[in-house]
Design a protein around this motif. Structure first.
Motif, short mmCIF file in Angstrom:
data_model
loop_
_atom_site.label_atom_id
_atom_site.label_comp_id
_atom_site.label_asym_id
_atom_site.label_seq_id
_atom_site.Cartn_x
_atom_site.Cartn_y
_atom_site.Cartn_z
N GLN A 417 103.50 20.91 61.80
CA GLN A 417 102.36 21.18 62.69
C GLN A 417 101.51 22.34 62.17
O GLN A 417 100.29 22.25 62.18
N LEU A 695 105.90 30.95 71.88
CA LEU A 695 106.76 29.76 71.81
C LEU A 695 107.95 29.99 70.90
O LEU A 695 108.80 29.13 70.76
N GLY A 696 108.00 31.12 70.25
CA GLY A 696 109.17 31.43 69.46
C GLY A 696 108.94 31.37 67.96
O GLY A 696 109.88 31.45 67.18
N TYR A 697 107.68 31.25 67.56
CA TYR A 697 107.41 31.28 66.12
C TYR A 697 107.59 32.70 65.62
O TYR A 697 107.25 33.66 66.31
N ASN B 60 107.09 38.79 81.95
CA ASN B 60 106.96 39.03 80.51
C ASN B 60 108.20 39.67 79.93
O ASN B 60 108.62 39.37 78.81
N LEU B 65 108.62 38.92 76.04
CA LEU B 65 107.29 39.23 75.50
C LEU B 65 107.04 40.73 75.56
O LEU B 65 106.09 41.23 74.98
N ASP B 66 107.88 41.42 76.29
CA ASP B 66 107.67 42.84 76.51
C ASP B 66 109.06 43.43 76.76
O ASP B 66 110.02 42.68 77.03
N ASP B 85 112.65 42.98 67.65
CA ASP B 85 111.60 41.96 67.68
C ASP B 85 112.12 40.63 67.15
O ASP B 85 111.83 39.56 67.69
N THR B 89 112.24 37.17 69.22
CA THR B 89 111.60 35.95 68.73
C THR B 89 112.58 34.78 68.78
O THR B 89 112.26 33.69 69.24
N ARG B 92 113.17 33.69 72.36
CA ARG B 92 112.09 32.86 72.88
C ARG B 92 112.14 31.47 72.29
O ARG B 92 111.91 30.46 72.94
N ARG B 93 112.44 31.45 71.00
CA ARG B 93 112.44 30.21 70.26
C ARG B 93 113.47 29.23 70.80
O ARG B 93 113.22 28.03 70.87
N PHE B 98 107.58 28.77 78.21
CA PHE B 98 106.52 29.48 78.89
C PHE B 98 105.40 28.54 79.32
O PHE B 98 105.02 27.65 78.56
N PHE B 100 101.41 29.15 80.91
CA PHE B 100 100.44 30.19 81.33
C PHE B 100 99.34 29.59 82.18
O PHE B 100 99.12 28.38 82.20
N ASN B 104 96.77 27.69 76.87
CA ASN B 104 97.04 28.17 75.51
C ASN B 104 97.60 27.08 74.60
O ASN B 104 98.55 27.29 73.86
N ALA B 117 105.15 21.10 67.70
CA ALA B 117 105.11 22.45 67.13
C ALA B 117 106.32 23.25 67.59
O ALA B 117 106.79 24.14 66.89
N VAL B 118 106.81 22.92 68.79
CA VAL B 118 107.98 23.62 69.32
C VAL B 118 109.26 22.92 68.90
O VAL B 118 110.23 23.55 68.47
N GLU B 120 109.92 21.25 66.39
CA GLU B 120 110.23 21.41 64.96
C GLU B 120 111.04 22.66 64.67
O GLU B 120 111.70 22.76 63.64
N ILE B 121 110.91 23.65 65.55
CA ILE B 121 111.62 24.91 65.25
C ILE B 121 112.78 25.15 66.22
O ILE B 121 113.42 26.18 66.16
N LYS B 164 112.15 21.96 74.17
CA LYS B 164 113.25 22.55 73.41
C LYS B 164 114.52 22.58 74.26
O LYS B 164 115.54 23.08 73.83
#
Lengths: 786, 242
Positions: A417, A695-697, B60, B65-66, B85, B89, B92-93, B98, B100, B104, B117-118, B120-121, B164
């Motif tokens: 993507q 999203l976790g990237y 958050n 995110l915070d 960090d 990450t 979250r992954r 999330f 909003f 987004n 996009a999600v 895949e990871i 996911k």
């Protein structure tokens, strides 16, 4: 201060990195323009003010020998205001500190005092006192090259006799601003000197009692130079006159003019391209910058600001950035211009420099940049202000995307993507992508242009001084002499081979067009002086007839087969019709060639030669030099190696300095453009990149999307930049002159250098943007509505 | 509702004494002043409060995110307060979805690709198609965001968040930019996900009516949890009115 103005300065501070990068693009273009025009203007202004105040002659003539009373008859020619006669004698100098042969021209000073025409400027010391036979003043270039001070003594061989000369002063002359040894194409201050001495000693040294062999005239305003030249030729013909000529054929003036022509090309083409590229980039960058201000513009509109007021506000922002760039550019350009002019001064022996930066240069550069910047900014602001505020304050509507061609062809099924995002972003706004590619490519192109000059100079030098001229030494005799003189040369120790040549000054005519040059009578398929075409292949000299440098043939509107009128400017001064048999492409100088026997036949002389090229064992050079100095017929000896050195010390140095400054400015522009491209891409994408981070990237994964796009742009831009660079180089060499026809030679290393700078700029910009990505406040970005 | 051994509910999040102070130059803004809360496995919690009450800040922090200025936040025993960090990450992954207020979505990717996009990871994702079916967008898979309505975009965002198979779904004013009709469809999608996948879900809103669909409602004001109420009579989104 109004709130909006406070906002202006805060915004500017906020985007300081970007603003500075834009300012650098402006500064690069402006500096190039200021550098080039101020250098050229300064040189030209200095030249014309010196000509005026130093009473530079209008007509010049050389002759064998005429009695002093001819002077009155010349003065009586209608239109002649001043006449000045003198004696010029070739000499060889000995400096204990310098092993190579030094040629000199000794000129007599008027008996009445310093010359009235072609004034001398005393730089140090004093003029020779009347009655002092050994005293001389010397040209400042030579004095500087050998660090000579007044009070130094040297030995001169004049007409076979050695004399001691005491240097009492150092001078520059309006007549010898470009100091070229006769027969040479490059000034060499180390091996050529001009000496002025009192009239009496020169007269007696050269057996010229009561006679002169050079004359300069100043004409009445409005007098016909052509008529005066014709009358003077008539008067001097019985005295071995070599043909009078005007300023345009006076060596110093002619070469100065040709150099200025070359400089004008560089001073026009480079800045035009730089300013043009700079303006274009400025436009692109300011358009983008304003596009990122959409939300703010909407808010201002919501407050009730009118569109013109908002446009005015952003114009101020643009103006401040441009003003900063212009100020930097003007300062840098002026600084470099002074440096550059000072360097030219070492080469052109002006007694002083009047540095000029014309107001119009400043005005133009400011206007060009302002127009380019504001055109971009206004368009973007008006577009943004055209939206209803409520809509503009909402997050931008997602852009229209579609599958890329690659994907529609089914070739991209396995793309991730992020890769799709890169491709679609590029394809969605092809114009924008194209402009980015073009912007980076143009900055690469001007880098190619900067490097090109050094390639071209190296190529010309190699061609001229290594492939075409392969002698170790060139000896020129005072007058044409019998071929037997060759034996005296070959019998010197260490001389392996001598190749004779005959050189005769001529005026070539075709109808009303004429050109003063000399015909070189060479050996066909010579070993030491090879005539080469541009493919470096040795060419045949025609059995009979004349061969011209193609540039000269074009100048005279001649094509092979035409008849050329050759007016010989020495000896019997015959006029002959000779067929132009062929032309040859050459890079340096313009010449006419014949086979030596053919030239001898034309002149009705036997096997006469003017000099010879020598192949020598240079370990014995000191012995050879000292023996050559003893030969009264030898006017000058030139070492090819020294010519090569002097080329790099003088002409090459100027061109390369100019090119260096340009490379520096090109690199500045390149960095500015690439950084802005990256930075703006970051502004435009930060929202979606933040979403992906949420999203976790990982950082690397989102960097890939942004920097991947930049990489695609840069990789497309590099080859395009090379191509555009080649095109620009072509433009910059399009105008040939008598001195050079610069070949379009661009080495792979130049392309590589350009690519490397662009890559380096991209890497640094990428890292800076990557840092921004790393410090991106996800929550903040997602909350911000654009 | 899953129960831990011993009858206690299993906590996905445990937040204890969470404070968050923003240093805005000379002013310090206290967004959270010692908030305590839990999110239990499988529940649908609504975090209700006026704007400025600290609910977004709390969400958050829960979502990685915070980070909190003080106090402890644990996700299934994992300390989010002191995570790096890189760890956040990864968290979250793999674990958080999330949604909003302003969707987004990535404009250059189709609905399916936005979800991909999600997936895949992620380590154990569902198929993007499956996620989109779940939110009722099976037929809009190949549309780009610009070709979708606001409600549809938001449902893609939900599909993207849950594809996911996250342990938690965090929604910040998911209907804030939508009208009632589309808002209901989006809330139904959230409820479906909560019900069918058992994803612990926290929805932030300042709209008290939405609280009707929650199993538990946490009221926030001025950086505190002011009250927690169990909702015994959950209503379907269709029955909510605002």
């Amino acid at each position: 201060m109004r709130a909006l103005d406070i906002k202006l300065f805060r915004d500017l501070w906020h985007m300081k990195g970007q603003a500075f990068a834009i300012a650098m693009v402006v500064a690069g273009g402006t500096a190039t323009y200021v550098l080039a025009s101020s250098t050229l203007d300064s040189l030209k202004t200095t030249q014309s003010s010196l000509y005026r105040e130093g009473l530079f002659g209008d007509v010049f003539a050389q002759l064998k020998r005429a009695p002093e009373n001819m002077r009155e008859r010349i003065a009586a020619v209608p239109g002649v205001r001043f006449v000045e006669t003198r004696i010029a004698v070739p000499a060889n100098l000995d400096l204990s500190s310098y092993p190579l042969p030094i040629s000199a021209m000794v000129l007599s000073l008027p008996e009445s005092g310093p010359p009235a025409l072609n004034a001398l400027y005393l730089r140090r010391g004093r003029m020779p006192e009347l009655g002092r036979e050994q005293e001389a003043v010397v040209s400042d270039g030579f004095a500087l090259a050998h660090k000579l001070q007044p009070g130094t003594s040297l030995t001169a061989t004049i007409y076979g006799r050695r004399r001691k000369i005491e240097i009492v002063g150092i001078v520059s002359s309006t007549e010898f601003i470009y100091q070229l040894q006769p027969g040479s194409i490059i000034p060499d201050f180390k091996t050529y000197a001009l000496l002025w001495m009192n009239h009496d000693p020169v007269e007696s040294a050269y057996n010229m009692t009561g006679a002169f062999n050079q004359v300069s005239l100043k004409l009445d305003p409005g007098a016909s130079q052509q008529d005066v030249i014709a009358r003077l030729d008539d008067l001097l013909r019985p005295y071995g006159g070599l043909g009078a000529y005007g300023r345009e054929d006076q060596v110093s003036h002619k070469y100065l003019s040709e150099e200025f022509k070359q400089l004008t090309v560089m001073a026009t083409v480079f800045p035009a391209i730089f300013l043009g590229v700079g303006a274009f980039l400025l436009n692109v960058v300011s358009t983008r910058l304003m596009a990122t201000q959409r939300g703010q513009i909407a808010i201002l509109k919501a407050f009730g600001y009118t569109t013109p007021a908002i446009a005015g506000h952003y114009l101020k922002l643009t103006f401040l950035i441009v003003a900063l760039g212009c100020a930097l550019g003007l300062a840098a350009g002026q600084w470099m211009g002074r440096g550059m002019s000072a360097m030219y001064m070492e080469f052109y022996r002006f007694p002083r420099l009047e540095y000029v930066l014309r107001p119009h240069v400043i005005v133009y550069s400011v206007i060009i940049n302002l127009v380019a910047a504001s055109a971009g900014a206004v368009l973007a602001v008006v577009r943004a202000a055209g939206e209803p505020p409520a809509q503009a304050m909402q997050p931008a509507v997602p852009g229209n995307f579609r599958m890329t061609i690659l994907e529609r062809l089914g070739a991209a099924r396995s793309l991730s993507q992020p890769t799709r995002m890169i491709l679609r972003n590029l394809e969605r706004r092809p114009m924008k992508a194209l402009l980015s590619v073009l912007g980076v490519a143009l900055s690469g192109a001007i880098l190619v242009m900067g490097g090109f000059w050094s390639n071209a100079v190296d190529f010309m030098v190699d061609f001229q001084f290594r492939q075409s001229q392969r002698d170790d030494l060139m000896v020129v005799f005072i007058d044409a002499t019998s071929e037997r003189a060759l034996y005296s040369l070959t019998s010197l120790p260490g001389i392996r081979y001598a190749e004779p040549f005959r050189s005769v000054s001529v005026r070539l005519w075709n109808g009303p067009r004429q050109y003063r040059t000399s015909i070189q009578g060479l050996e066909n398929h010579g070993e030491l002086r090879r005539l080469l075409n541009t493919q470096s292949r040795q060419i045949d000299l025609p059995e009979d007839g004349l061969m011209l440098t193609d540039f000269l043939a074009r100048k005279l509107r001649l094509t092979p087969g035409d008849m050329v009128t050759v007016e010989v400017m020495e000896g019997e001064r015959g006029v002959y019709a000779v067929p132009l048999t062929d032309v040859v492409s050459e890079y340096i100088g313009v010449s006419a060639y014949m086979r030596r026997p053919a030239l001898n036949r034309l002149l009705g002389e036997g096997n006469a030669i003017s000099g010879a090229y020598l192949a020598a064992d240079m370990t014995t050079a000191p012995t050879i030099y000292s023996l050559l100095k003893e030969m009264p017929r030898v006017a000058s000896t030139t070492a090819r190696k020294r010519m090569l050195e002097s080329f790099y010390e003088t002409m090459a140095r100027q061109m390369l300095t100019f090119a260096f400054f340009n490379t520096l400015l090109a690199a500045t522009i390149a960095v500015g453009v690439v950084y802005n491209t990256a930075r703006i891409a970051f502004s435009e994408r930060s929202r979606e990149l933040a979403s992906l981070r949420v999203l976790g990237y990982t950082r690397s994964e989102i960097s890939y999307i942004l920097l991947g796009e930049l990489a695609v742009i840069v990789f497309l831009a590099i080859p395009l930049g090379c191509y555009l660079g080649q095109f620009m180089c072509q433009l910059s060499v399009a105008q040939a002159n008598d001195l050079f026809r610069v070949p379009l030679v661009i080495l792979p290393s130049t392309y590589a250098f350009s690519a490397l700078i662009v890559l380096a700029a991209a890497t640094v910009s990428g890292l800076l943007v990557r840092r921004k990505l790393d410090h991106m406040d996800l929550v903040e970005v997602l909350k911000t509505r654009e | 509702m899953s129960l831990a051994p011993g009858g206690a509910r299993e906590s996905v999040f445990e937040a204890r004494g969470v404070t968050k102070t923003y240093d805005m130059g000379e002013v310090r803004v206290q967004a959270l002043r010692g908030a305590d809360m839990d999110l239990f496995a499988g529940e649908l919690m609504v975090l209700l409060g006026p704007s400025g009450s600290g609910k977004s800040t709390l969400l958050n922090i829960l979502g990685g995110l915070d980070t909190a200025t003080a106090g402890a936040v644990r996700y299934r025993g994992f300390d989010l307060t002191h995570a790096t960090d890189r760890e956040l990450t990864r968290y979250r992954r793999l674990h958080v979805g999330f949604v909003f207020q302003f969707y987004n979505l990535i404009p250059s990717l189709t609905a399916r690709e936005n979800v991909a996009a999600v997936t895949e990871i992620a380590s154990n994702p569902m198929k993007p198609e499956e996620a989109l079916e779940l939110v009722g967008l099976g037929d809009r898979m190949h549309h780009f965001p610009s070709q979708l309505s606001g409600g549809q975009q938001q449902r893609v965002a939900i599909a993207r968040a849950i594809a996911k198979r996250p342990s938690v779904l965090l929604c910040d004013e998911p209907t804030g930019a939508l009208d009632w009709e589309t808002g209901v469809v989006v809330l139904e999608a959230i409820e479906t996900v909560n019900r069918e996948l058992g994803t612990a879900t926290a929805v932030i809103t300042h709209n008290a009516d939405i609280a009707g669909m929650a199993s538990r409602v946490i009221h926030m004001s001025n950086g505190h949890i002011s009250s927690v109420e169990e909702n015994t009579a959950r209503r379907s989104p269709r029955d909510l009115h605002w």
